[in-house]
Design an enzyme around this catalytic site. Structure first.
Site, PDB file in Angstrom:
ATOM      1  N   PHE A 160      16.642  -0.964   1.368  1.00  0.00           N
ATOM      2  CA  PHE A 160      15.706  -1.989   1.354  1.00  0.00           C
ATOM      3  C   PHE A 160      14.500  -1.342   0.799  1.00  0.00           C
ATOM      4  O   PHE A 160      13.089  -2.097   1.252  1.00  0.00           O
ATOM      5  CB  PHE A 160      15.518  -2.121   3.075  1.00  0.00           C
ATOM      6  CG  PHE A 160      16.805  -2.624   3.647  1.00  0.00           C
ATOM      7  CD1 PHE A 160      17.562  -3.623   3.190  1.00  0.00           C
ATOM      8  CD2 PHE A 160      17.400  -1.640   4.677  1.00  0.00           C
ATOM      9  CE1 PHE A 160      18.667  -3.743   3.908  1.00  0.00           C
ATOM     10  CE2 PHE A 160      18.424  -1.894   5.355  1.00  0.00           C
ATOM     11  CZ  PHE A 160      19.136  -2.854   4.856  1.00  0.00           C
ATOM     12  N   GLY A 184      24.924  -1.541  -0.844  1.00  0.00           N
ATOM     13  CA  GLY A 184      25.613  -2.418  -0.280  1.00  0.00           C
ATOM     14  C   GLY A 184      25.852  -3.991  -0.761  1.00  0.00           C
ATOM     15  O   GLY A 184      26.193  -4.865  -0.236  1.00  0.00           O
ATOM     16  N   GLU A 196      16.391 -10.614  -1.821  1.00  0.00           N
ATOM     17  CA  GLU A 196      15.182 -10.722  -0.990  1.00  0.00           C
ATOM     18  C   GLU A 196      14.727 -12.153  -0.821  1.00  0.00           C
ATOM     19  O   GLU A 196      13.675 -12.506   0.144  1.00  0.00           O
ATOM     20  CB  GLU A 196      13.859  -9.774  -1.634  1.00  0.00           C
ATOM     21  CG  GLU A 196      14.130  -8.249  -1.658  1.00  0.00           C
ATOM     22  CD  GLU A 196      13.539  -7.555  -2.813  1.00  0.00           C
ATOM     23  OE1 GLU A 196      12.392  -6.995  -2.085  1.00  0.00           O
ATOM     24  OE2 GLU A 196      13.630  -7.407  -3.692  1.00  0.00           O
TER      25      GLU A 196
END
Length: 744
Positions: free
Chosen positions: A244, A472, A711
């Site tokens: 992230f 991921g 995002e």
């Protein structure tokens, strides 16, 4: 067009393949950083500050060293010397690190010592025995704790203030105006895998098993700190348990692990505990955003003014660029975005999923909704009326057709038609208030730089190598699909290698740009090796491809075929065998085209529709349904893309209804630095998700037409949910997260 994404070239891209590494992950066979266990391994535990500001007056090092199993205690008194002070900033994307250089405390949770022991338990107990004493100073907490200033730059070097047209005049002539202030809290990375490192030295050669979104950048930073060449640093990072943005740059605790290994002369493992991630590894800064908007009698914007107050640490500079999202969506003839900041006793905020866009869009989409209602217009109609066909700030043309398709497809799937304009008009069978809201999603289509290597072998197989990163998101699968098509082979015939710094530099996996960047390099490397193979064949009189020229052939299914007559072709294996070669190699690079980026606005687009239900007596809120429609260029793997959209939309639910760090105003410490009280959504919080893949072909964005998808889902969802809460209750909550006390 149906949601099935058309296969546009080759036989691998466009296919909804399951993850190649999925079985490894679900069976526990995938090796993450902390799974490394070299011979002679020691365990390190970081001791962190419990005050926000001051100095460490005393550490009981003797007590910790006397504990059974403790090998060493690393403090500022004995930490290995560094070649460069960690506060020096010589390169871009360099931020200051706390590496035990002095006794100063700059924020709560700052590393103040490292205990190294034979077992994790001994290291943990040794750290507790340090019993630090402090000379504490008052903590500066909250956006009102210091005088604001205008930073030199925001985000990654953007100007703090941007304007076009006369905002004051635009507001003065508006038939309807709103002015509203929205607040978003500090938010912290909570990837499943905490930051970890297993470090081992062999002379001046350093080997690290550590999660990294940018191995080459990490090599450069570590090389400067330790005074060695980047190629003396070997980083292995085949899998990340989430990043992230927090693992895009090497963090202080990861460097401390390498310093500890150098101090004791043995391999060292250091893994942060969950609460230790609330400080030294970045976070999303809080914001206070004031928006002033005006519209004429036809419901068209006359002016948009977006001011952001945010925060950074006292010792470094990163300022959340929340106003930037107002540059890209709505056609206001007068536009202004400004930013101010304060300095607080906190770890430096850094990149966190959709930095700037997430917090900025939550405020902008709420404000757009408020103005639409002031004009008496349906919020979706108002957005359609004001969406720009060219980027509002620069005038560069948009792919506006794609966003209009997103609005239409999403509204149809959601059932938006017939939504009452007034709030508190819908209830379900149980008497709960029902509200519907919409938000526009947007994210820039970024590209960085990458390199790749491709090989075709005489045995009929091929290989592609690139130092790419899997957080991921499915990089092991999507990039392998691109590789197979680039080589003209079936996927099973391609050996795909990534996740190691000794492979070609893949740039950084950030900004939703990794598939485009690494994929472009892979495509170029495959094209290069196929061109070399074609040159062998088309220049050989014995080949059925003789005279076709490199541009006159296509690679497919392990064969080269004439473009003008695909019945004439030859197997790769025959071409290499006749040339007496065991293999042939190609290389390629990927990067954005500056000329095209100056000429065209490059963004992914979408629209998110949200349904919430609110208990009219208790104010309890639940998001019961989300429909998102997104256009993001060429889709390599629709299964993985849909998963990414789901992840973004769930993060939007988290932003809107759950997530916030609560700081004690007396001590400056975060009170909910754990996963019990730092709330993020679970399955029960997101009962229904639907993501529509809207087809889009953008020939300008890059050679493969790929845009990022990771995002964008956040940017429409938080605002859509906030707007749905208003529609259900008639209460406009301007503080995120929206909690029941703010409704009552």
């Amino acid at each position: 067009m149906s949601e099935a994404v058309r296969v546009r070239h080759g036989s691998n891209t466009g296919q909804p393949l399951t993850r190649r590494e999925g079985r490894l992950k679900v069976t526990g066979a995938a090796r993450f950083a902390a799974d490394a266990h070299p011979e002679g391994l020691l365990h390190a535990v970081v001791a962190t500050s419990t005050v926000a500001r001051g100095r460490v007056a005393r550490l009981d090092v003797a007590a910790a060293e006397a504990h059974p199993g403790v090998v060493a205690v690393m403090t500022p008194q004995n930490a290995p010397a560094l070649a460069r002070h960690p506060d020096e900033k010589r390169e871009p994307f360099t931020f200051r690190l706390d590496l035990l250089q002095d006794d100063r405390v700059r924020y709560p949770g700052q590393p103040i010592a490292v205990v190294i022991a034979e077992t994790l338990e001994a290291a943990t107990e040794g750290a507790a025995l340090l019993a630090p004493a402090y000379e504490a100073e008052p903590a500066r907490v909250g956006l009102d704790a210091a005088a604001p200033f205008v930073p030199e730059a925001i985000g990654v070097g953007d100007p703090a203030a941007v304007s076009r047209g006369d905002v004051a005049a635009g507001l003065a002539q508006a038939a309807e105006r709103i002015e509203a202030t929205y607040e978003t809290p500090a938010q912290y990375h909570n990837a499943m895998e905490p930051h970890a490192v297993v470090a081992a030295w062999d002379g001046d050669a350093l080997t690290l098993d550590t999660p990294s979104q940018g191995m080459a950048i990490a090599q450069g930073r570590l090389a400067g700190l330790f005074g060695i060449a980047p190629d003396q640093i070997h980083i292995r990072s085949p899998f990340l348990g989430g990043g992230f943005g927090s693992k895009g740059l090497i963090s202080g605790p990861q460097v401390l692990g390498a310093m500890a290994a150098r101090l004791v002369g043995r391999p060292v493992k250091l893994v942060l505990r969950r609460e230790q991630m609330y400080g030294p590894v970045g976070h999303r800064a809080p914001t206070r955003q004031t928006l002033r908007l005006g519209a004429d009698g036809d419901g068209r914007l006359t002016a948009l003014d977006h001011h952001t107050l945010t925060a950074s640490s006292t010792f470094d500079d990163f300022f959340e660029p929340a106003g930037g999202v107002s540059h890209t969506l709505y056609a206001a003839p007068a536009l202004s975005t400004t930013h101010e900041a304060v300095r607080l006793d906190t770890g430096t905020p850094l990149f966190m999923r959709a930095p700037g866009e997430a917090s900025g869009s939550a405020a902008l989409e709420s404000a757009i909704d408020e103005l639409a209602l002031a004009c008496g217009l349906d919020p979706l109609e108002f957005r359609l009326r004001n969406y720009a066909d060219t980027e509002p700030l620069t005038g560069r043309p948009f792919s506006s057709k794609a966003l209009r398709a997103c609005y239409a497809r999403g509204a149809e799937r959601f059932g938006w038609r017939g939504r009452p304009l007034e709030p508190r008009r819908m209830r379900d069978a149980d008497g709960l208030l029902v509200g519907w809201g919409v938000g526009t999603a947007t994210f820039p289509a970024l590209m960085f730089q990458a390199e790749a290597r491709a090989v075709l072998r005489r045995d009929g197989g091929g290989a592609v190598e690139i130092g790419a990163h899997d957080m991921g998101q499915g990089a092991w699968t999507a990039l392998a699909q691109i590789a197979a098509d680039a080589l003209g082979l079936d996927l099973d015939a391609v050996e795909f290698r990534m996740g190691d710094s000794r492979l070609p530099n893949a740039g950084i996996a950030g900004g939703s740009a990794h598939t485009a960047t690494a994929g472009a390099a892979i495509h170029a490397a495959g094209s290069d090796v196929v061109a070399k193979l074609a040159a062998l064949a088309t220049g050989d009189e014995r080949s059925p491809l003789y005279g076709a020229g490199n541009a006159g052939v296509v690679a497919r299914g392990g064969r080269l075929l004439r473009r003008d007559d695909e019945s004439r072709g030859e197997a790769f294996t025959d071409i290499l065998a006749r040339a007496g070669l065991d293999s042939i190699e190609g290389r390629g690079t990927g990067a954005g085209d500056p000329g095209l980026r100056d000429s065209y606005a490059m963004h992914a687009h979408g629209a998110v529709f949200a349904e919430v239900k609110v208990d009219p007596d208790l104010g309890q809120i639940r998001c019961t349904r989300l429909v998102g429609a997104f256009a993001a260029g060429r889709i390599i793997n629709p299964r993985l893309v849909r998963s990414q959209y789901y992840g973004g939309m769930i993060w939007g639910v988290s932003f809107a209804l759950h997530e916030q760090a609560v700081t004690d105003p007396r001590s400056g410490r975060i009170m909910n630095a754990n996963l019990a009280e730092y709330h993020v959504p679970v399955n029960a919080d997101v009962p229904s998700l639907d993501a529509i893949l809207v087809e889009e072909e953008d020939p300008h964005v890059n050679a493969l037409g790929i845009k990022g998808v990771g995002e964008i889902g956040i940017t429409g969802t938080a605002g859509a949910i906030a707007n749905a809460v208003w529609h259900a209750t008639g209460v406009r909550v301007r503080q995120f997260p929206i909690t029941l006390d703010r409704l009552l």
